[in-house]
Write a protein that holds these residues in place. Structure first.
Motif, PDB file in Angstrom:
ATOM      1  N   ALA A 208       0.691  -1.119  -0.287  1.00 58.35           N
ATOM      2  CA  ALA A 208      -0.091  -0.117  -0.236  1.00 58.35           C
ATOM      3  C   ALA A 208       0.816   1.248  -0.273  1.00 58.35           C
ATOM      4  O   ALA A 208       0.216   2.065  -0.784  1.00 58.35           O
ATOM      5  CB  ALA A 208      -0.636   0.051   1.325  1.00 58.35           C
ATOM      6  N   ARG A 209       1.968   1.194   1.012  1.00 58.33           N
ATOM      7  CA  ARG A 209       3.141   1.991   0.738  1.00 58.33           C
ATOM      8  C   ARG A 209       3.543   2.139  -0.459  1.00 58.33           C
ATOM      9  O   ARG A 209       3.968   3.917  -0.491  1.00 58.33           O
ATOM     10  CB  ARG A 209       3.991   1.772   1.579  1.00 58.33           C
ATOM     11  CG  ARG A 209       4.683   3.338   1.532  1.00 58.33           C
ATOM     12  CD  ARG A 209       4.890   3.519   3.483  1.00 58.33           C
ATOM     13  NE  ARG A 209       4.690   4.050   4.866  1.00 58.33           N
ATOM     14  CZ  ARG A 209       4.909   3.619   6.160  1.00 58.33           C
ATOM     15  NH1 ARG A 209       6.265   3.557   6.009  1.00 58.33           N
ATOM     16  NH2 ARG A 209       3.996   4.215   6.362  1.00 58.33           N
TER      17      ARG A 209
ATOM     18  N   LYS B 219       0.539   3.528  -2.806  1.00 62.44           N
ATOM     19  CA  LYS B 219       0.697   5.405  -2.723  1.00 62.44           C
ATOM     20  C   LYS B 219       1.582   6.767  -3.157  1.00 62.44           C
ATOM     21  O   LYS B 219       1.289   7.685  -3.472  1.00 62.44           O
ATOM     22  CB  LYS B 219       0.208   5.823  -1.141  1.00 62.44           C
ATOM     23  CG  LYS B 219       0.033   7.326  -0.576  1.00 62.44           C
ATOM     24  CD  LYS B 219      -0.120   7.426   0.893  1.00 62.44           C
ATOM     25  CE  LYS B 219       0.377   8.850   1.349  1.00 62.44           C
ATOM     26  NZ  LYS B 219       1.227   8.966   1.515  1.00 62.44           N
TER      27      LYS B 219
END
Length: 292
Positions: A109-110, A113
């Protein structure tokens, strides 16, 4: 390569001057490249006249074959150039199940993003398979429990994950704030099997304290162990990162003294990571700090 690209230009334009203009070369330079290629192959590639240049039979075959080969080569070179961009590219990783369920989603997820042009491909595998995939170059790097053969790999420990005791809420141990390892000598134990990197560390924790562990069931995943505990079939020792999958009605307790497993990034010994893989490696390290 200059000879081959000059050949394709002449074959496509059927004219040396127009081919030279397309290549931003002089006409004599293109003529020399074609002459050198014909000399190297020992075959005539063009029939020349004052009006046009026509490929011979050998030239027509070479034109068809080269068009496919050079298109493919251009794709390979474009991919190689993309791999030099630390924020763009495909990264293959392998992770053990407890990390795939806890740390890996946070890391992916990081990446999504902060580095949306990075593509992360995950293989969710047992410890031995993760290490085999890293060893064989099938993945860029792995996330595992500290490997027993650490000298085979370049590693970086990113998190210390303590083991916890999980039992039913109505178990006699459930009311304690912490449980000594020796108290487990009388318990039926549901443990992860030996495909798990954690099992070696759990066995060592018992053996180093002279405890004969009564392992009644071995399972492949903490979620399965929790279901067994829920059914009243024993208690389990499990990594703290696995507790998100714990069932209602179960209790997690600290073990005294506390024993940790080291969550480790693993790559092949003395092999550098590609820039995109290094970016992903750094991102997973930062994600582990959040969990810590």
């Amino acid at each position: 390569m200059r000879q081959l690209r000059a050949f394709l230009a002449v074959a496509g334009h059927r004219h040396f001057r127009r081919a030279a203009d397309a290549l931003h070369l002089t006409q004599p330079a293109v003529s020399r490249l074609i002459a050198d290629l014909e000399a190297e192959l020992d075959v005539r590639l063009f029939d020349r006249s004052t009006r046009e240049v026509v490929p011979t039979e050998a030239g027509r075959y070479l034109e068809r074959a080269l068009s496919r080969v050079l298109d493919e080569l251009d794709g390979v070179l474009a991919h190689a150039r993309a791999q030099a961009d630390p924020l763009r590219g495909r990264v293959r990783i392998a992770a053990v199940p407890t990390l795939s369920a806890a740390l890996v989603p946070l890391g992916i997820a990081r990446c999504a993003k902060d580095h949306p042009s990075l593509e992360i491909l995950l293989r969710d595998q047992a410890q031995a398979q993760v290490l085999d995939a890293v060893r064989g170059g099938e993945v860029d790097f792995g996330l595992s429990v500290e490997p027993a053969t650490a000298e085979e790999f370049d590693t970086e420990t990113i998190l210390r994950d303590p083991f916890r005791l999980v039992c039913r809420h109505d178990h006699p141990l459930a009311s304690r704030s912490a449980v000594a390892w020796k108290a487990l000598a009388r318990e039926d134990l549901v443990l992860l099997d030996h495909a798990s990197g954690s099992r070696r560390l759990i066995d060592t924790a018992f053996a180093s304290r002279g405890i004969a562990a009564n392992v009644t069931l071995e399972v492949g995943h903490p979620h399965t162990a929790f279901r067994m505990v829920e059914a009243g079939l024993g208690v389990t020792v499990t990594p703290a990162l696995s507790l998100d999958a714990m069932r209602p009605g179960l209790v997690a307790l600290r073990l005294n003294p506390e024993v940790h497993r080291e969550v480790t990034l693993v790559r092949r010994r003395a092999r550098s990571l590609s820039p995109p893989a290094q970016t992903a490696w750094d991102t997973f390290r930062d994600a582990a700090l959040t969990l810590a």
